[in-house]
Write an enzyme that holds these catalytic residues in place. Structure first.
Site, mmCIF file in Angstrom:
data_model
loop_
_atom_site.group_PDB
_atom_site.id
_atom_site.type_symbol
_atom_site.label_atom_id
_atom_site.label_comp_id
_atom_site.label_asym_id
_atom_site.label_seq_id
_atom_site.Cartn_x
_atom_site.Cartn_y
_atom_site.Cartn_z
ATOM 1 N NE ARG A 1 0.802 99.440 -3.300
ATOM 2 C CZ ARG A 1 1.434 99.789 -2.174
ATOM 3 N NH1 ARG A 1 0.739 100.023 -1.070
ATOM 4 N NH2 ARG A 1 2.739 99.885 -2.155
ATOM 5 C CB CYS A 12 2.056 95.586 3.976
ATOM 6 S SG CYS A 12 3.108 96.424 5.190
#
Length: 281
Positions: free
Chosen positions: A178, A236
């Site tokens: 990611r 995050c």
């Protein structure tokens, strides 16, 4: 709060629950995109533990602030009082074992000024592995008196996170793919904040879900340039696993600040730059 008191083992928790001043227990089981965990809590939880819903009580409504923006402090305080959280007695939070949700509760309580909050290392799995009992007994907590005073831990907004990446260390706690922008299963844009370093929070724990030893964590973070005295930030996807990385840094003896809006907030503004690939820039 020192690194040694940010987490505790199942054996330590068992001893404290049998002591003269047992901690208040919060069960924060949660699955990203998964089913409501209240039925699992009702089927079996630590004796005396009160269920806390991450999406409803540890986050505000999803929107421009991200997928899990910080809750209104007064609403959060009311939720914690309903759960029996006192102003000055110890609190222990746990989840199903991943540790992310428990860390979110830990961070919020610490950020809003609670002086004594710890995470059960390894969560529910560690408790049962150590022979701890579970119960389906309904818990009716005594109303707590905790009143939030935000600001006890460092909090970054988007501009501060971008500056931290340039003038300090900004860690991206998501999975490496990611960060690199190879896949993005949740948010509309893949990639990372320019200058951020990939530091998946999953690498802070062993196969049993418990944190690596403090020395190992410290070595990992220092290899990324994050050490005591260096301005360190963490983000995050939406501020949940990032809280777990902040907790890991605390175990390592390193203070850090959380960009709570995280990637879901950053990428919501098309004017913000996005980097892809394995390099920070």
């Amino acid at each position: 709060m020192t690194a040694k008191t940010a987490i505790l083992s199942a054996a330590e928790l068992r001893n404290e629950l049998a002591g003269a001043r047992p901690p208040v227990l919060l069960d924060v089981r949660w699955q990203l995109g998964g089913p409501d965990q209240r039925p699992a809590y009702e089927a079996g939880h630590l004796p005396g533990a009160v269920y806390v819903d991450l999406d409803r009580e540890l986050a505000g409504p999803a929107g421009s602030g991200g997928r899990h923006p910080l809750p209104d402090p007064e609403a959060f305080g009311a939720a914690m009082r309903r759960a029996g959280v006192p102003a000055d007695a110890p609190v222990v939070v746990y989840d199903g074992g991943q540790g992310w949700a428990a860390a979110r509760a830990w961070w919020l309580l610490r950020w809003t000024g609670h002086p004594n909050v710890r995470v059960l290392d390894g969560g529910l799995a560690a408790w049962t592995a150590a022979g701890g009992e579970l119960t389906a007994e309904r818990v009716i907590p005594v109303e707590g008196d905790f009143k939030p005073t935000p600001g006890a831990l460092g909090l970054l907004d988007a501009d501060a996170a971008a500056l931290r990446a340039r003038e300090g260390v900004l860690l991206d706690a998501r999975a490496g793919e990611r960060y690199r922008g190879e896949v993005e299963p949740i948010d509309p844009v893949g990639g990372h904040i320019p200058g951020a370093l990939s530091a998946p929070t999953t690498e802070n724990v062993g196969p049993d879900g418990r944190f690596l030893p403090a020395d190992a964590l410290r070595a990992r973070f220092e290899a990324l340039g994050a050490s005591e005295g260096t301005p360190v930030g963490v983000y995050c996807g939406s501020g949940v696993s990032g809280a777990h990385e902040v907790l890991a840094l605390k175990v390592a003896g390193i203070d850090s600040d959380l960009y709570a809006g995280s990637w879901s907030h950053w990428c919501a503004d098309p004017a913000r730059p996005v980097a892809t690939g394995p390099d920070p820039q």
